[in-house]
Design a protein around this motif. Structure first.
Motif, PDB file in Angstrom:
ATOM      1  N   SER A  47      -5.876 -13.191  -2.801  1.00 10.46           N
ATOM      2  CA  SER A  47      -6.307 -12.296  -1.730  1.00 10.46           C
ATOM      3  C   SER A  47      -7.333 -11.277  -2.220  1.00 10.46           C
ATOM      4  N   LYS A  48      -7.372 -11.062  -3.560  1.00 10.59           N
ATOM      5  CA  LYS A  48      -8.299 -10.109  -4.192  1.00 10.59           C
ATOM      6  C   LYS A  48      -8.049  -8.674  -3.738  1.00 10.59           C
ATOM      7  N   ARG A  49      -6.798  -8.397  -3.350  1.00 13.91           N
ATOM      8  CA  ARG A  49      -6.417  -7.046  -2.943  1.00 13.91           C
ATOM      9  C   ARG A  49      -5.127  -6.677  -3.661  1.00 13.91           C
ATOM     10  N   PRO A  50      -5.021  -5.467  -4.186  1.00  7.43           N
ATOM     11  CA  PRO A  50      -3.789  -5.078  -4.876  1.00  7.43           C
ATOM     12  C   PRO A  50      -2.683  -4.754  -3.882  1.00  7.43           C
ATOM     13  N   TYR A  51      -1.453  -4.752  -4.382  1.00 14.67           N
ATOM     14  CA  TYR A  51      -0.367  -4.149  -3.623  1.00 14.67           C
ATOM     15  C   TYR A  51      -0.617  -2.644  -3.552  1.00 14.67           C
ATOM     16  N   VAL A  52      -0.184  -2.013  -2.459  1.00 19.28           N
ATOM     17  CA  VAL A  52      -0.284  -0.568  -2.292  1.00 19.28           C
ATOM     18  C   VAL A  52       1.100  -0.049  -1.905  1.00 19.28           C
ATOM     19  N   GLN A  53       1.553   0.989  -2.608  1.00 17.70           N
ATOM     20  CA  GLN A  53       2.870   1.553  -2.324  1.00 17.70           C
ATOM     21  C   GLN A  53       2.822   3.073  -2.379  1.00 17.70           C
ATOM     22  N   GLY A  54       3.757   3.695  -1.674  1.00 22.68           N
ATOM     23  CA  GLY A  54       3.902   5.141  -1.707  1.00 22.68           C
ATOM     24  C   GLY A  54       5.369   5.519  -1.629  1.00 22.68           C
ATOM     25  N   ARG A  55       5.680   6.682  -2.188  1.00 25.14           N
ATOM     26  CA  ARG A  55       7.068   7.152  -2.180  1.00 25.14           C
ATOM     27  C   ARG A  55       7.092   8.676  -2.113  1.00 25.14           C
ATOM     28  N   ALA A  56       7.975   9.216  -1.276  1.00 26.66           N
ATOM     29  CA  ALA A  56       8.248  10.642  -1.228  1.00 26.66           C
ATOM     30  C   ALA A  56       9.720  10.852  -1.565  1.00 26.66           C
TER      31      ALA A  56
END
Length: 270
Positions: free
Chosen positions: A96-105
């Motif tokens: 896909s040539k796209r990284p995984y993206v994640q966020g956490r609070a």
């Protein structure tokens, strides 16, 4: 690491950029206590999205008695495809040539035996398709908590719900696409209680499950995983540690299959 005087409140903020070679994903930072599950942690494919991935993180955290933090990360993508003996090709997440993206609070409090935290997190990823302009998506939300009720009773666990999360460490019981060709939706959770009556003894129990959406599954697919365990850890002296753990694992297809594990561990902890 910043330290604050006793009785102080939120009085400073620090930010940090890290480039860990391999680290837990933000959406699943917690693991159950176990001596029987080491390389692959407990409740894998039964509520625990455990996989470590190369990543870069940026976070902002406060200090004080109660600490708040927000962290974002980009991660190496993976679809969790089984690798053949001479398979060196990129998987569909990498293509896909796209990284995984994640966020956490999160919010954290306490120190040492009374340290606790509660966090919420999100995940987004993509999979290449023959028509590269119409990539399939992987999306998930999750929550995690470590809550010390007293110095000798701790609760910990995680919950998640999402689509196409096999690549995070066994989500949807290791299944990615459903009968419609779309990523399978699944939800799972695990919880554990640990009791420490002395500094030398820990015992407890836990339960976890992963439950894919039946409407997404083929007739012969894995429909539900459950795992239950009880454990006892003893430190008789010095670095020596001994452990006992009993686990029962169940997988539901058209019918249910089950097996039982009895584990005994002896090692050194430094």
């Amino acid at each position: 690491k910043h330290r604050t005087p006793c009785g102080s409140r939120l009085n400073s903020t620090n930010h940090r950029v890290t480039f860990p070679l391999n680290q837990h994903t933000l959406i699943s930072m917690l693991n159950p206590v176990s001596l029987a599950s080491v390389g692959v942690p407990g409740f894998t494919a039964a509520g625990n999205l455990w996989l470590w991935l190369p990543q870069a993180r940026l976070g902002v955290h406060t200090t004080g008695d109660v600490r708040f933090g927000v962290t974002g990360a980009i991660l190496a993508p993976t679809s969790g495809d089984p690798a053949a003996l001479f398979d060196t090709d990129n998987d569909i997440a990498e293509r896909s040539k796209r990284p995984y993206v994640q966020g956490r609070a999160h919010v954290a409090w306490g120190e040492d035996d009374m340290a606790g935290s509660v966090g919420v997190s999100t995940h987004a990823g993509w999979f290449a398709t023959p028509n590269s302009t119409n990539q399939r998506e992987s999306m998930a939300v999750a929550a995690d908590a470590t809550v010390p009720l007293t110095r000798w009773i701790e609760l910990r666990g995680e919950w998640y719900s999402g689509d196409g999360i096999r690549g995070l460490g066994g989500g949807a019981i290791g299944q990615l696409f459903g009968v419609s060709g779309a990523p399978i939706h699944s939800q799972g959770m695990w919880g554990q209680i640990n009791l420490k009556p002395t500094t030398r003894v820990t015992f407890g129990a836990g339960f976890g499950f992963d439950d894919p959406d039946d409407d997404d599954l083929a007739p012969n697919a894995r429909r539900k995983n459950t795992a239950g365990e009880i454990h006892l850890h003893v430190r008789p002296g010095g670095p020596l540690i001994m452990g006992f753990e009993y686990r029962r694992l169940e997988t539901t297809y058209a019918s249910k299959l089950a097996n039982d594990h009895l584990n005994i561990a002896v090692g050194f902890m430094f």
